[in-house]
Design a protein around this motif. Structure first.
Motif, PDB file in Angstrom:
ATOM      1  N   ILE A 156     -14.027 -21.370  15.311  1.00 34.75           N
ATOM      2  CA  ILE A 156     -14.205 -20.392  14.249  1.00 34.75           C
ATOM      3  C   ILE A 156     -15.243 -20.961  13.295  1.00 34.75           C
ATOM      4  CG2 ILE A 156     -13.106 -19.164  12.350  1.00 34.75           C
ATOM      5  CD1 ILE A 156     -10.476 -19.389  13.910  1.00 34.75           C
ATOM      6  N   THR A 157     -16.336 -20.245  13.124  1.00 37.26           N
ATOM      7  CA  THR A 157     -17.390 -20.764  12.259  1.00 37.26           C
ATOM      8  C   THR A 157     -17.089 -20.523  10.787  1.00 37.26           C
ATOM      9  OG1 THR A 157     -18.646 -18.723  12.542  1.00 37.26           O
ATOM     10  CG2 THR A 157     -19.164 -20.548  14.017  1.00 37.26           C
ATOM     11  N   THR A 158     -16.769 -19.292  10.421  1.00 40.40           N
ATOM     12  CA  THR A 158     -16.500 -18.980   9.021  1.00 40.40           C
ATOM     13  C   THR A 158     -15.506 -17.827   8.943  1.00 40.40           C
ATOM     14  OG1 THR A 158     -18.753 -19.583   8.417  1.00 40.40           O
ATOM     15  CG2 THR A 158     -17.530 -18.267   6.827  1.00 40.40           C
ATOM     16  N   ILE A 159     -14.503 -17.991   8.120  1.00 36.14           N
ATOM     17  CA  ILE A 159     -13.592 -16.891   7.822  1.00 36.14           C
ATOM     18  C   ILE A 159     -13.914 -16.428   6.410  1.00 36.14           C
ATOM     19  CG2 ILE A 159     -11.198 -16.229   7.440  1.00 36.14           C
ATOM     20  CD1 ILE A 159     -10.431 -18.256   9.606  1.00 36.14           C
ATOM     21  N   LYS A 160     -14.164 -15.154   6.244  1.00 30.75           N
ATOM     22  CA  LYS A 160     -14.610 -14.625   4.960  1.00 30.75           C
ATOM     23  C   LYS A 160     -13.486 -14.058   4.099  1.00 30.75           C
ATOM     24  CE  LYS A 160     -18.488 -13.764   4.098  1.00 30.75           C
ATOM     25  NZ  LYS A 160     -19.495 -14.263   3.243  1.00 30.75           N
ATOM     26  N   GLY A 161     -12.313 -13.840   4.650  1.00 27.80           N
ATOM     27  CA  GLY A 161     -11.221 -13.304   3.846  1.00 27.80           C
ATOM     28  C   GLY A 161     -10.271 -12.484   4.689  1.00 27.80           C
ATOM     29  N   VAL A 162      -9.261 -11.947   4.050  1.00 26.52           N
ATOM     30  CA  VAL A 162      -8.240 -11.136   4.687  1.00 26.52           C
ATOM     31  C   VAL A 162      -8.083  -9.856   3.868  1.00 26.52           C
ATOM     32  CG1 VAL A 162      -5.785 -11.011   5.256  1.00 26.52           C
ATOM     33  CG2 VAL A 162      -7.015 -13.159   5.542  1.00 26.52           C
ATOM     34  N   THR A 163      -7.929  -8.736   4.543  1.00 28.18           N
ATOM     35  CA  THR A 163      -7.679  -7.477   3.851  1.00 28.18           C
ATOM     36  C   THR A 163      -6.349  -6.907   4.337  1.00 28.18           C
ATOM     37  OG1 THR A 163     -10.050  -7.044   3.733  1.00 28.18           O
ATOM     38  CG2 THR A 163      -8.579  -5.191   3.291  1.00 28.18           C
ATOM     39  N   PRO A 164      -5.281  -7.082   3.560  1.00 26.88           N
ATOM     40  CA  PRO A 164      -3.997  -6.507   3.950  1.00 26.88           C
ATOM     41  C   PRO A 164      -4.046  -4.974   3.923  1.00 26.88           C
ATOM     42  CG  PRO A 164      -3.732  -8.146   2.210  1.00 26.88           C
ATOM     43  CD  PRO A 164      -5.185  -7.864   2.338  1.00 26.88           C
ATOM     44  N   ILE A 165      -3.254  -4.359   4.792  1.00 30.78           N
ATOM     45  CA  ILE A 165      -3.102  -2.900   4.814  1.00 30.78           C
ATOM     46  C   ILE A 165      -1.653  -2.592   4.460  1.00 30.78           C
ATOM     47  CG2 ILE A 165      -3.292  -0.777   6.157  1.00 30.78           C
ATOM     48  CD1 ILE A 165      -5.147  -2.318   8.090  1.00 30.78           C
ATOM     49  N   PHE A 166      -1.457  -1.773   3.436  1.00 25.11           N
ATOM     50  CA  PHE A 166      -0.124  -1.337   3.021  1.00 25.11           C
ATOM     51  C   PHE A 166       0.050   0.129   3.372  1.00 25.11           C
ATOM     52  CE2 PHE A 166       0.554  -4.472  -0.745  1.00 25.11           C
ATOM     53  CZ  PHE A 166       0.985  -5.441   0.128  1.00 25.11           C
ATOM     54  N   ARG A 167       1.237   0.470   3.813  1.00 24.63           N
ATOM     55  CA  ARG A 167       1.572   1.864   4.094  1.00 24.63           C
ATOM     56  C   ARG A 167       1.874   2.572   2.787  1.00 24.63           C
ATOM     57  NH1 ARG A 167       4.088   5.099   8.170  1.00 24.63           N
ATOM     58  NH2 ARG A 167       3.321   7.158   7.635  1.00 24.63           N
ATOM     59  N   MET A 168       1.388   3.800   2.672  1.00 21.49           N
ATOM     60  CA  MET A 168       1.705   4.653   1.522  1.00 21.49           C
ATOM     61  C   MET A 168       2.075   6.031   2.047  1.00 21.49           C
ATOM     62  SD  MET A 168      -1.856   5.790  -0.179  1.00 21.49           S
ATOM     63  CE  MET A 168      -3.226   6.374   0.816  1.00 21.49           C
TER      64      MET A 168
END
Length: 129
Positions: A4-16
């Motif tokens: 893995i060269t670079t991880i830029k972040g995480v975007t959680p998904i919430f149910r609505m």
């Protein structure tokens, strides 16, 4: 071996389940900004991105995207001021406390109208790396 060269972040998904309640909670109460909204057609479920500082969340009305009742931890600077701003809004469905955890953080926990839990936290200064 996986490289893995670079991880830029995480975007959680919430149910609505209700766009109005989601915007009232996330935008009006917590202070997130609306990034964008998407529907495949006007009568289809909503998928949207909101952000607060560097934190981005996706909220989805789509059945298969995620399950309600998820949890996320969000690091924040000046949690005392954030907590005060929430209390001063007098939101009728949430008046969170502020706690010091055994793992050396101050935390404010809120639950959205769909059962998703957001824990905002700040490391205690005498325990920061």
């Amino acid at each position: 071996m996986i490289v893995i060269t670079t991880i830029k972040g995480v975007t959680p998904i919430f149910r609505m389940f209700d766009e109005r309640k989601a915007k009232e909670f996330y935008i009006d109460y917590l202070g997130f900004s609306l990034g964008w909204e998407h529907r495949f057609e006007s009568d289809m479920p909503l998928y949207m991105e909101i952000s607060l500082g560097e934190c981005k969340l996706h909220l989805s009305e789509h059945y298969g995207d995620c399950s309600p009742g998820a949890a996320v931890r969000i690091e924040i600077v000046d949690i005392e001021a954030f907590h005060s701003s929430l209390i001063n809004k007098k939101y009728r469905y949430s008046r969170p406390g502020i706690e010091t955890s055994p793992w050396h953080t101050k935390e404010v926990c809120v639950t959205d109208p769909f059962g998703n839990k957001l824990t905002f936290y700040e490391p205690l200064k005498d325990h920061m790396d």
